[in-house]
Every structure is written in structure tokens, then in C-alpha cells.
Design a protein around this motif. Structure first.
Motif, short mmCIF file in Angstrom:
data_model
loop_
_atom_site.label_atom_id
_atom_site.label_comp_id
_atom_site.label_asym_id
_atom_site.label_seq_id
_atom_site.Cartn_x
_atom_site.Cartn_y
_atom_site.Cartn_z
N GLU A 265 0.83 -1.19 0.00
CA GLU A 265 0.00 0.00 0.00
C GLU A 265 0.87 1.24 0.00
N ALA A 266 0.41 2.28 -0.69
CA ALA A 266 1.09 3.58 -0.68
C ALA A 266 0.15 4.62 -0.10
N ARG A 267 0.69 5.43 0.82
CA ARG A 267 -0.08 6.53 1.41
C ARG A 267 0.64 7.84 1.15
N LEU A 268 -0.02 8.74 0.48
CA LEU A 268 0.57 10.02 0.13
C LEU A 268 -0.20 11.10 0.90
N ARG A 269 0.56 12.04 1.50
CA ARG A 269 -0.06 13.06 2.34
C ARG A 269 0.10 14.44 1.75
N CYS A 270 -0.90 15.25 1.95
CA CYS A 270 -0.88 16.63 1.45
C CYS A 270 -1.45 17.56 2.50
N SER A 271 -0.65 18.55 2.90
CA SER A 271 -1.14 19.59 3.81
C SER A 271 -1.32 20.86 3.00
N PRO A 272 -2.55 21.34 2.87
CA PRO A 272 -2.78 22.54 2.06
C PRO A 272 -2.22 23.78 2.72
N MET A 273 -2.18 24.84 1.97
CA MET A 273 -1.75 26.13 2.51
C MET A 273 -2.74 26.56 3.60
N LYS A 274 -2.24 27.33 4.54
CA LYS A 274 -3.09 27.81 5.63
C LYS A 274 -4.26 28.60 5.05
N GLY A 275 -5.44 28.28 5.52
CA GLY A 275 -6.63 28.99 5.06
C GLY A 275 -7.27 28.39 3.83
N HIS A 276 -6.64 27.38 3.24
CA HIS A 276 -7.21 26.74 2.06
C HIS A 276 -7.99 25.49 2.47
N SER A 277 -9.22 25.41 1.96
CA SER A 277 -10.04 24.26 2.32
C SER A 277 -10.37 23.38 1.12
N HIS A 278 -9.78 23.71 -0.04
CA HIS A 278 -10.03 22.94 -1.26
C HIS A 278 -8.73 22.25 -1.65
N VAL A 279 -8.80 20.95 -1.88
CA VAL A 279 -7.62 20.17 -2.25
C VAL A 279 -7.89 19.38 -3.52
N SER B 66 -8.16 5.57 -3.27
CA SER B 66 -9.13 6.29 -2.45
C SER B 66 -8.48 7.56 -1.93
N ALA B 67 -9.31 8.53 -1.56
CA ALA B 67 -8.79 9.79 -1.05
C ALA B 67 -9.69 10.27 0.07
N GLU B 68 -9.08 11.02 0.99
CA GLU B 68 -9.85 11.61 2.08
C GLU B 68 -9.23 12.93 2.49
N PHE B 69 -10.03 13.77 3.10
CA PHE B 69 -9.57 15.04 3.63
C PHE B 69 -10.34 15.24 4.93
N PRO B 70 -9.79 14.72 6.03
CA PRO B 70 -10.53 14.75 7.29
C PRO B 70 -10.63 16.15 7.87
N LYS B 71 -11.48 16.28 8.86
CA LYS B 71 -11.66 17.57 9.52
C LYS B 71 -10.34 18.08 10.10
N GLU B 72 -9.57 17.18 10.66
CA GLU B 72 -8.25 17.54 11.17
C GLU B 72 -7.19 16.73 10.43
N VAL C 16 -8.88 13.82 -8.24
CA VAL C 16 -9.97 13.98 -7.28
C VAL C 16 -9.93 15.37 -6.67
N TYR C 17 -11.11 15.85 -6.30
CA TYR C 17 -11.24 17.16 -5.67
C TYR C 17 -11.98 16.97 -4.35
N LEU C 18 -11.41 17.51 -3.27
CA LEU C 18 -12.00 17.33 -1.96
C LEU C 18 -12.10 18.66 -1.22
N GLN C 19 -13.14 18.76 -0.42
CA GLN C 19 -13.21 19.78 0.61
C GLN C 19 -13.21 19.04 1.95
N LYS C 20 -13.10 19.78 3.02
CA LYS C 20 -13.03 19.14 4.33
C LYS C 20 -14.17 18.13 4.50
N GLU C 21 -13.77 16.88 4.74
CA GLU C 21 -14.69 15.76 5.01
C GLU C 21 -15.60 15.41 3.84
N ASN C 22 -15.36 15.96 2.66
CA ASN C 22 -16.22 15.64 1.52
C ASN C 22 -15.41 15.40 0.26
#
Lengths: 113, 112
Positions: free
Chosen positions: A18-32, A66-72, A47-53
Motif C-alpha cells: 500500500e502507498a499513502r501520500l499526504r498533502c497539507s494545504p496552505m493555511k486557510g485553504h479548504s479545497h484540495v 481512495s482519497a480523504e480530507f478529514p476535519k483535522e 480527485v477534488y475534496l473539501q473538508k470531510e467531503n
């Protein structure tokens, strides 16, 4: 203000792992957004994600990805049971809204052996 | 289906010459167009964003124009320098969600 951060920068996996790739957006950005750049090919939207969606996953392969963008925490792109064809550079971009400039991270280069 | 084409695929110019990079798209119903630069093995650096209502954007030696009706954008780089050597990518925002469709890029080499 730190830019978009991705880790790891380089990842080597054997076929079937399995491969897990992480992305931390810029501060104040909620679209990934996640994009993939295959060798000798252009960037393709995944894929396009907003927080939890997940808003649009039309570019994602139907299986193993699969992709996710959790609340935290960061956004994560997960690839199960990797195959050699998954070897590529995976880029994450973030923006403050859906019609704004996108800022890209340095990418994660995945090599499947 | 939107297709984005960049011509030429590669370009080599002597230092000091102006660069002209072309991008064409088949569907004029775009939201934004963004130009990026990519250095070998690196990520993308945003150069200019042109919103669909705008005709051009300028930043330093860079100027980008947009003609939606004809499906074209042009990136001009004045007085090129060896440090401008990179691949330049054009990306078109194809829906309200903001996802981009990229061209294949123009690889630029500026020789001293």
C-alpha cells in the motif's frame, strides 16, 4: 505562510503493498485537488475534496485508489495493492475557493518495484 | 470534451530573445486559465491566472493573453534568460469545481 506540503517526497513500494501520500494545504485553504503525472505524459486530474467531503472523483481509477480530507490533518491519497503502472508523480494543489488560483506542492514520486 | 494543446512542444532560443508560447483549447466555456512553470523533477510554480472575464495578465517580464472566442492563450516572456529554461504548462479550468485540464507543455531552453 508555508506552501503546500507533501510527504513523502519519494516513496518506493513493492508490488502489492500500500502507498499513502499526504498533502497539507496552505493555511486557510479548504479545497484540495490531486493530480497524477505519468512518465512522459501530462498532468491528469484525479480527485477534488473539501473538508470531510469528496466533491469530484471522476479522475480516480475505480479500484485500489481512495482519497480523504478529514476535519483535522492532511489530505491522504491511498493506493492499495500497487502495480508498476502506478509509478508516477502525484501532485496535490490547494486553493481558498473553487475559482481561485491553485498552488501546487512539490509532489510525491512513487516508484513501484 | 475539452482538449488543451500546446505548441510548440519544445523551443530553444538564445538569451535575450522574447519567448512566445501558445495554448489552445477546444471548448470556449472555461472558467479560468492558469500558466505554470515546472522545473525537472520539481513541482509546479504558478505564473499567471487569467479569469474568464479578463483579456490579459502581466507580472514582470511575463504577459499572458486570453481570447476565449478563438480558444487561445499566449504567454509572452520578454528578454529571456537561462533561468527561464523549464517546461511551461497551460491549464484550463473546465467546471465550477475548479479542476484543471492541462496541456502537455512546452519545454523551453534558453542558451547563454
Amino acid at each position: 505562510n508555508a506552501g503546500v506540503m507533501q510527504n513523502p517526497r519519494h516513496l518506493v513500494r513493492r508490488r502489492g503493498q500500500e502507498a499513502r501520500l499526504r498533502c497539507s494545504p496552505m493555511k486557510g485553504h479548504s479545497h484540495v485537488y490531486w493530480y497524477r503525472q505519468l512518465p512522459e505524459e501530462g498532468l491528469k486530474f484525479m480527485v477534488y475534496l473539501q473538508k470531510e467531503n469528496i466533491i469530484d472523483e471522476s479522475g480516480m481509477p475505480k479500484e485500489r485508489f481512495s482519497a480523504e480530507f478529514p476535519k483535522e490533518g492532511p489530505s491522504i491519497l491511498r493506493i492499495q495493492q500497487v502495480v508498476r503502472g502506478d509509478s508516477a508523480a502525484y501532485f496535490c494543489a490547494s486553493s481558498p475557493g473553487n475559482s481561485y488560483e491553485q498552488y501546487f506542492g512539490p509532489g510525491t514520486r512513487l516508484t513501484v518495484t | 470534451k475539452q482538449e488543451v494543446t500546446q505548441i510548440p512542444a519544445a523551443l530553444s532560443v538564445p538569451e535575450g530573445e522574447n519567448l512566445v508560447l501558445n495554448c489552445s483549447f477546444t471548448d470556449s466555456a472555461i472558467y479560468n486559465l492558469q500558466w505554470f512553470r515546472q522545473d525537472p523533477g520539481k513541482g509546479l510554480t504558478s505564473l499567471l491566472l487569467i479569469q474568464s472575464s479578463q483579456r490579459e495578465q502581466t507580472s514582470g517580464r511575463l504577459n499572458a493573453s486570453l481570447d476565449k472566442s478563438s480558444g487561445r492563450s499566449t504567454l509572452y516572456i520578454a528578454a529571456s534568460q537561462p533561468g527561464d529554461s523549464a517546461t511551461y504548462l497551460c491549464a484550463v479550468q473546465t467546471d465550477s469545481w475548479g479542476k484543471f485540464q492541462f496541456g502537455a507543455g512546452t519545454q523551453v531552453v534558453v542558451t547563454p
